[in-house]
Scaffold this motif. Sequence first.
Motif, PDB file in Angstrom:
ATOM      1  N   PHE A 399      -4.784   2.176  -1.820  1.00 21.74           N
ATOM      2  CA  PHE A 399      -4.753   1.185  -0.981  1.00 21.74           C
ATOM      3  C   PHE A 399      -3.324   0.685  -0.493  1.00 21.74           C
ATOM      4  CE2 PHE A 399      -4.721  -1.018  -4.927  1.00 21.74           C
ATOM      5  CZ  PHE A 399      -3.592  -1.871  -4.510  1.00 21.74           C
ATOM      6  N   SER A 400      -3.102  -0.049   0.148  1.00 26.40           N
ATOM      7  CA  SER A 400      -1.553  -0.359   0.606  1.00 26.40           C
ATOM      8  C   SER A 400      -1.506  -1.928   0.474  1.00 26.40           C
ATOM      9  CB  SER A 400      -1.119   0.168   1.953  1.00 26.40           C
ATOM     10  OG  SER A 400      -1.976  -0.400   2.950  1.00 26.40           O
ATOM     11  N   PHE A 401      -0.513  -2.495   0.411  1.00 24.88           N
ATOM     12  CA  PHE A 401      -0.302  -4.034   0.466  1.00 24.88           C
ATOM     13  C   PHE A 401       1.194  -4.270   1.065  1.00 24.88           C
ATOM     14  CE2 PHE A 401       1.221  -2.540  -3.508  1.00 24.88           C
ATOM     15  CZ  PHE A 401       2.277  -3.138  -3.938  1.00 24.88           C
ATOM     16  N   ARG A 402       1.421  -5.559   1.057  1.00 20.00           N
ATOM     17  CA  ARG A 402       2.679  -5.958   1.720  1.00 20.00           C
ATOM     18  C   ARG A 402       3.019  -7.491   0.923  1.00 20.00           C
ATOM     19  NH1 ARG A 402       5.440  -5.134   6.884  1.00 20.00           N
ATOM     20  NH2 ARG A 402       5.836  -6.974   8.013  1.00 20.00           N
ATOM     21  N   HIS A 403       4.308  -7.637   0.598  1.00 22.33           N
ATOM     22  CA  HIS A 403       4.650  -8.875   0.188  1.00 22.33           C
ATOM     23  C   HIS A 403       5.035  -9.766   1.313  1.00 22.33           C
ATOM     24  CE1 HIS A 403       7.239 -11.662  -2.417  1.00 22.33           C
ATOM     25  NE2 HIS A 403       6.113 -11.815  -2.566  1.00 22.33           N
ATOM     26  N   ALA A 404       4.475 -10.779   1.596  1.00 28.53           N
ATOM     27  CA  ALA A 404       4.639 -11.747   3.029  1.00 28.53           C
ATOM     28  C   ALA A 404       4.859 -13.073   2.702  1.00 28.53           C
ATOM     29  CB  ALA A 404       3.729 -11.398   4.068  1.00 28.53           C
ATOM     30  N   PRO A 405       6.011 -13.402   2.012  1.00 29.89           N
ATOM     31  CA  PRO A 405       6.317 -14.916   1.390  1.00 29.89           C
ATOM     32  C   PRO A 405       6.777 -15.584   2.725  1.00 29.89           C
ATOM     33  CG  PRO A 405       8.239 -13.413   0.721  1.00 29.89           C
ATOM     34  CD  PRO A 405       7.156 -12.465   1.462  1.00 29.89           C
ATOM     35  N   ALA A 406       6.633 -16.846   2.903  1.00 30.08           N
ATOM     36  CA  ALA A 406       6.901 -17.702   3.805  1.00 30.08           C
ATOM     37  C   ALA A 406       8.509 -17.730   3.945  1.00 30.08           C
ATOM     38  CB  ALA A 406       6.477 -19.076   3.693  1.00 30.08           C
ATOM     39  N   VAL A 408      10.549 -15.426   5.094  1.00 25.41           N
ATOM     40  CA  VAL A 408      11.162 -13.950   5.342  1.00 25.41           C
ATOM     41  C   VAL A 408      11.102 -13.603   6.707  1.00 25.41           C
ATOM     42  CG1 VAL A 408      11.309 -11.689   4.495  1.00 25.41           C
ATOM     43  CG2 VAL A 408      10.993 -13.543   2.814  1.00 25.41           C
ATOM     44  N   ILE A 409      12.196 -13.180   7.376  1.00 23.49           N
ATOM     45  CA  ILE A 409      11.899 -12.940   8.861  1.00 23.49           C
ATOM     46  C   ILE A 409      11.586 -11.399   9.034  1.00 23.49           C
ATOM     47  CG2 ILE A 409      13.445 -12.773  11.140  1.00 23.49           C
ATOM     48  CD1 ILE A 409      14.947 -15.280  10.195  1.00 23.49           C
ATOM     49  N   ASP A 410      12.502 -10.687   8.220  1.00 22.06           N
ATOM     50  CA  ASP A 410      12.287  -9.074   8.399  1.00 22.06           C
ATOM     51  C   ASP A 410      11.550  -8.641   7.221  1.00 22.06           C
ATOM     52  OD1 ASP A 410      12.437  -6.312   8.605  1.00 22.06           O
ATOM     53  OD2 ASP A 410      14.683  -6.705   8.992  1.00 22.06           O
ATOM     54  N   HIS A 414      12.118  -6.404   3.831  1.00 22.98           N
ATOM     55  CA  HIS A 414      11.878  -7.054   2.403  1.00 22.98           C
ATOM     56  C   HIS A 414      11.182  -5.973   1.625  1.00 22.98           C
ATOM     57  CE1 HIS A 414      10.649 -10.078  -0.433  1.00 22.98           C
ATOM     58  NE2 HIS A 414       9.445  -9.809  -0.118  1.00 22.98           N
ATOM     59  N   ASN A 415      10.038  -5.514   2.123  1.00 26.14           N
ATOM     60  CA  ASN A 415       9.096  -4.781   1.242  1.00 26.14           C
ATOM     61  C   ASN A 415       9.806  -3.317   1.047  1.00 26.14           C
ATOM     62  OD1 ASN A 415       6.238  -5.656   0.980  1.00 26.14           O
ATOM     63  ND2 ASN A 415       6.921  -6.699   3.086  1.00 26.14           N
ATOM     64  N   VAL A 419      10.022  -2.084  -2.912  1.00 30.11           N
ATOM     65  CA  VAL A 419       9.624  -0.928  -3.453  1.00 30.11           C
ATOM     66  C   VAL A 419      10.612  -0.199  -4.313  1.00 30.11           C
ATOM     67  CG1 VAL A 419       9.915   0.428  -1.351  1.00 30.11           C
ATOM     68  CG2 VAL A 419       7.995   0.873  -3.302  1.00 30.11           C
ATOM     69  N   GLU A 420      12.100  -0.281  -3.649  1.00 31.34           N
ATOM     70  CA  GLU A 420      13.007   0.502  -4.382  1.00 31.34           C
ATOM     71  C   GLU A 420      13.396  -0.311  -5.779  1.00 31.34           C
ATOM     72  OE1 GLU A 420      16.295   2.760  -5.373  1.00 31.34           O
ATOM     73  OE2 GLU A 420      14.430   3.071  -3.958  1.00 31.34           O
ATOM     74  N   ALA A 421      13.307  -1.691  -5.506  1.00 35.64           N
ATOM     75  CA  ALA A 421      13.414  -2.538  -6.671  1.00 35.64           C
ATOM     76  C   ALA A 421      12.322  -2.225  -8.015  1.00 35.64           C
ATOM     77  CB  ALA A 421      13.461  -3.962  -6.427  1.00 35.64           C
ATOM     78  N   ILE A 422      11.299  -1.928  -7.468  1.00 36.12           N
ATOM     79  CA  ILE A 422      10.282  -1.589  -8.464  1.00 36.12           C
ATOM     80  C   ILE A 422      10.793  -0.241  -9.259  1.00 36.12           C
ATOM     81  CG2 ILE A 422       7.774  -0.967  -8.625  1.00 36.12           C
ATOM     82  CD1 ILE A 422       6.962  -3.119  -6.536  1.00 36.12           C
ATOM     83  N   ASN A 423      10.793   0.569  -8.453  1.00 36.16           N
ATOM     84  CA  ASN A 423      11.208   2.017  -8.666  1.00 36.16           C
ATOM     85  C   ASN A 423      12.360   2.159  -9.633  1.00 36.16           C
ATOM     86  OD1 ASN A 423       8.754   2.912  -7.596  1.00 36.16           O
ATOM     87  ND2 ASN A 423      10.005   3.572  -5.885  1.00 36.16           N
TER      88      ASN A 423
END
Length: 469
Positions: A399-406, A408-410, A414-415, A419-423
């Motif tokens: 599946f796929s997902f997206r972090h969408a905090p209030a 954040v414009i771009d 951000h996502n 993913v780079e921070a996670i890796n």
Amino acid sequence: MDSNEFRHWSVKAAEWGVDYRAGLRDRPVRPKVEPGQVLNAIAASPPEAAEPMEAIFADFEATIVPGMTHWQHPRFFAYFPANAAPVSVVAEYLVSAMAAQCMLWQTSPAATELETRVVDWLRQALGLPTDFSGVIQDSASSATLAAVLTMRERTLDWQGNKSGLAGAPRLRIYCSEHVHTSIDRAIWVAGIGEENLVRIPTGGRYRAMSTQALDAAIAKDREQGFLPAGVIACVGGTSVGGTDDIATVVDVARRHGLYTHVDAAWAGSAMICPEFRHFWAGVDGADSIVFNPHKWLGAQFDCSIQFIRDPESLVRTLAIRPEFLKTQGREGITNYSEWSVPLGRRFRALKLWFLLRAHGLEGLRTMIRNHVSWSGKLADRLGREPDFEITSVPMLSLFSFRHAPAGVIDLDQHNLALVEAINRDGRIYLTQTRVDGRAVIRFQAGQFEATEADVDKAFEVITELARQK
């Protein structure tokens, strides 16, 4: 290296492999190296004199291993898995030691006949009818190329290999926008040309190609002087699991007299579980199918199965029989090099034989069912978080997902940064894709030795790093 040294280093390598696999959870999944770091640690010129194995092995451990991405790590959730069950690794030791070239029956009779048997075992395991035969290819890329070449030759009345494509009508191949790029490469290599790969629009829960649009595209191309040759359908596409309505695609292709190839490279393994076969209902009407036991089933890379309804067409497309490759005095034998683009062939059937016997179909079914269940639970957990959204529903364990905090414009940037921070963190490994033009993060559970705790760790890491200030 004499026989005593061969024994010593063979034992050491096997023991190293066991220790390596046992300690994978203590390693970052993706290496923390910079481009050129490994290259600069390796001598720029080859050695003139022999070097001791002790030094070579020490450099392997000090330089190579820290620069490897660990595909057998239980928290490898990126791409698709490239599983190597331990029993498959043992089989590969034996294959490497024998080092047989299995291109013809006579160059390794047991390899050919074992391939015939284990491929039929897998046909039965997937619930496919008896009129499918099969061959082990190196990868789905090669299987797809073989299918495209067969489409081409059949449509050109077997004159493409002989006369070339100059002067022939322009062939057309049809697929959805969610197929793997190996289809593009097959079209290039087959000489058909990228402009003649027609992308059919998709929609619905699993982003299936529109069969009405497929039917219309084929008819329109015929009117305009093109020569439709085949359709490539998808089950479990790499990006977000795009899955076509196989029965309807096959029906459209048959009405137009076209060859149908089904790419189920990843998802095909799940079809050993009867409850998942609805995802490829109608596949028994296809002309060829590919799935990769080296992805989800546990057979060490490389090991891809191509099932073919009419092997004579495949052999007519690919077989070349110079005098030195003929087997004299033997009738009715199979030479699998005539079913493949490469002449040379590895003994890939042995690891499948070991794997299927050591785990049994029920053991492999349990693994796949667990991955699907654990991934679904993770999607549910993330979907309940107020700052996350599920951007594509689970297809099996993907599946796929997206972090969408209030605020954040771009969100794309951000996502991608997330993913780079996670890796970089190293505890898990994920990859990104795009859904409806938006950058999203993919997750798939599929590593052979993963546990539910490893999938739970993914939730912990994803939410922790997403919310770091």
